[in-house]
Design a protein around this motif. Sequence first.
Motif, short mmCIF file in Angstrom:
data_model
loop_
_atom_site.label_atom_id
_atom_site.label_comp_id
_atom_site.label_asym_id
_atom_site.label_seq_id
_atom_site.Cartn_x
_atom_site.Cartn_y
_atom_site.Cartn_z
N ASP A 89 0.85 -1.32 0.08
CA ASP A 89 -0.17 0.08 -0.09
C ASP A 89 0.72 1.20 0.16
N LEU A 90 0.98 2.02 -1.20
CA LEU A 90 1.71 3.01 -1.23
C LEU A 90 1.27 4.33 -0.29
N ASP A 91 0.07 4.12 0.04
CA ASP A 91 -0.58 5.33 0.82
C ASP A 91 -1.15 4.83 1.78
N PRO A 92 -0.43 4.37 2.99
CA PRO A 92 -1.04 3.69 4.19
C PRO A 92 -1.77 4.90 5.16
N THR A 93 -1.91 6.00 4.41
CA THR A 93 -2.88 6.97 5.41
C THR A 93 -4.09 6.82 5.12
N THR A 94 -4.48 6.05 3.98
CA THR A 94 -6.11 6.16 3.56
C THR A 94 -6.38 4.58 3.87
#
Length: 159
Positions: A89-94
Amino acid sequence: MSVDGIATISVVQTAELQKQLCTDRLSRNLTAKEWERYLDPNLTTYRRTCANLPAHPSVASRALELATSDPKQARNILQHLAKIDPNADLDPTTSEQETKIQVAIDNELARRKRDEGLAEAKNGDTKTATDLLTEAITLNPNTKERDQDIEAVIGAIQD
């Protein structure tokens, strides 16, 4: 030394030990901070020490931290991460998994523009706030519908 005073020597192959540790003992790969501290400060050399476990999400987070100050390095780290762990997951904030590098970077930049815009609105600079919030929406067109009404957002903050 055992309780009976007899030492036992076992020959263990590194691959066997790694497999046993990764299967029975470890629940994650190294974090970005651990990799940078103990192995290499350059995260483009990061690798999964346990192939059966995903790359640690902090690697993507660290790359996104660099999105503004060093966008080339951020992209390099994310490209490397996607190569060594295609399911990362290249954007773990979502809440949804992101596998597209440019989308992950744009989402991070949009979050920053939004935060800056909200701060400017709070300070009373409506023009700058509007510009920053517009940039955020341009970077991330999937912005929540309620946040796309910039005038309402600024009005709510300034009231």
